[in-house]
Design a protein around this motif. Structure first.
Motif, short mmCIF file in Angstrom:
data_model
loop_
_atom_site.label_atom_id
_atom_site.label_comp_id
_atom_site.label_asym_id
_atom_site.label_seq_id
_atom_site.Cartn_x
_atom_site.Cartn_y
_atom_site.Cartn_z
N SER A 97 16.21 101.66 5.75
CA SER A 97 17.53 101.04 5.90
C SER A 97 17.50 99.64 5.33
N ASP A 98 18.70 99.08 5.08
CA ASP A 98 18.78 97.70 4.59
C ASP A 98 18.07 96.73 5.52
N SER A 99 18.29 96.90 6.82
CA SER A 99 17.71 95.99 7.79
C SER A 99 16.19 96.04 7.75
N LEU A 102 14.97 94.37 4.47
CA LEU A 102 15.05 92.91 4.60
C LEU A 102 13.91 92.38 5.45
N GLY A 103 13.63 93.05 6.57
CA GLY A 103 12.58 92.57 7.46
C GLY A 103 11.20 92.57 6.82
N GLY A 108 13.23 88.04 3.60
CA GLY A 108 13.48 88.23 5.03
C GLY A 108 12.52 87.46 5.90
N PHE A 142 23.00 95.36 8.29
CA PHE A 142 22.10 94.27 8.64
C PHE A 142 22.30 93.83 10.08
N ALA A 143 21.26 93.24 10.63
CA ALA A 143 21.35 92.67 11.97
C ALA A 143 22.06 91.33 11.91
N ARG A 150 27.36 89.56 9.64
CA ARG A 150 27.79 90.92 9.34
C ARG A 150 29.15 91.14 9.97
N VAL A 238 22.29 97.95 14.49
CA VAL A 238 21.51 96.75 14.74
C VAL A 238 22.38 95.76 15.50
#
Length: 269
Positions: A97-99, A102-103, A108, A142-143, A150, A238
């Motif tokens: 996932s995007d999140s 990124l992490g 990130g 995203f979170a 977001r 998220v």
């Protein structure tokens, strides 16, 4: 080998020139231009992830098999309002996932550890309210974070929250247009990349720095940026912290105030 070495050289030469790490003064300039062009204050960039079609890497199992039922790697990008890539991360699994991407990305980690040399909080235009942090804008994948906004989830939204989502979407669209310009300029991204994984990653990175190089020198045809063949990455549920939610609520109130409202925003929602 020629393709891989050439793409690596393009990246190594152009990356420090057209995609250097922004300093505090650069961030302030980006934010100023974002507010002028997208009417979103204290915004440092738009972030999104896109699937790049590839052939199945040998021995990868289902790691690169995404929810759209094809093999891909993820291009995560942070763009300014001039449609230039400020940060990219290429090569994450298509199943991510995007999140998650990124992490695990360098950007990130720097964002979470306050290593991006971001400007200190600043009051919103025309107000004397408490200083607000500078933020990046992304979609619902995203979170919510202090420096990453977001949209609100779409159920039972008040008018103010619908306006916030509209204003955030206007700012976030610059990354969508950037992907469109990229794909329509570098046509190999229209079809699956039939290269070994490391060569495919090198080719995508080379295309991104060439995109910035051409963007700065020649501009772009906006109509060509309105469509592209890159798929969004799969969203996931998220949640953010209480402080980041307070930042979003403050921005929401600003967009409904005389200092921050746009004449057409109520009609647009």
């Amino acid at each position: 080998m020629v393709v891989r070495e050439t793409c690596a050289d393009i990246w190594n030469v152009l990356h420090p020139i057209v995609m250097a790490k922004p300093q505090k003064e650069d961030w302030l300039e980006i934010a100023e231009h974002f507010y002028k062009s997208c009417n979103f204050p204290n915004c440092l960039g738009a972030i999104d992830g896109k699937h790049i079609r590839i052939k199945k890497p040998a021995g990868s199992g289902s790691q690169f098999f995404n929810y759209k039922k094809y093999f891909s790697l993820v291009l995560l990008a942070v763009c300014d309002s001039n449609y230039r890539f400020r940060y990219i991360d290429v090569g994450s699994y298509g199943s991510s996932s995007d999140s998650a991407v990124l992490g695990h990305s360098a950007f990130g980690r720097m964002l979470l550890n306050n290593e991006l040399d971001l400007p200190p909080p600043q009051t919103l235009p025309g107000t004397t309210s408490p200083p607000m942090p500078f933020v990046f804008v992304g979609d619902e994948a995203f979170a919510l974070m202090e420096h990453l906004m977001r949209p609100y989830s779409s159920r039972g939204l008040s008018i103010a929250r619908r306006v916030f989502n509209y204003r955030l979407t206007r700012a976030r669209q610059v990354v969508e247009c950037s992907f469109g310009i990229l794909v329509n300029k570098w046509r190999f991204l229209h079809t699956p990349i039939h290269l070994q994984l490391d060569t495919a990653i090198a080719a995508v990175k080379a295309a991104c720095v060439l995109h910035n190089f051409v963007r700065e020198r020649d501009g772009f045809n906006f109509e060509d940026s309105l469509s592209h063949c890159l798929e969004n990455t799969h969203p996931c549920g998220v949640r953010g912290s209480t402080h980041s939610a307070a930042v979003r609520e403050h921005l929401t109130a600003f967009f409904m105030s005389p200092h921050g409202a746009l004449p057409w925003q109520l009609e647009a929602i």
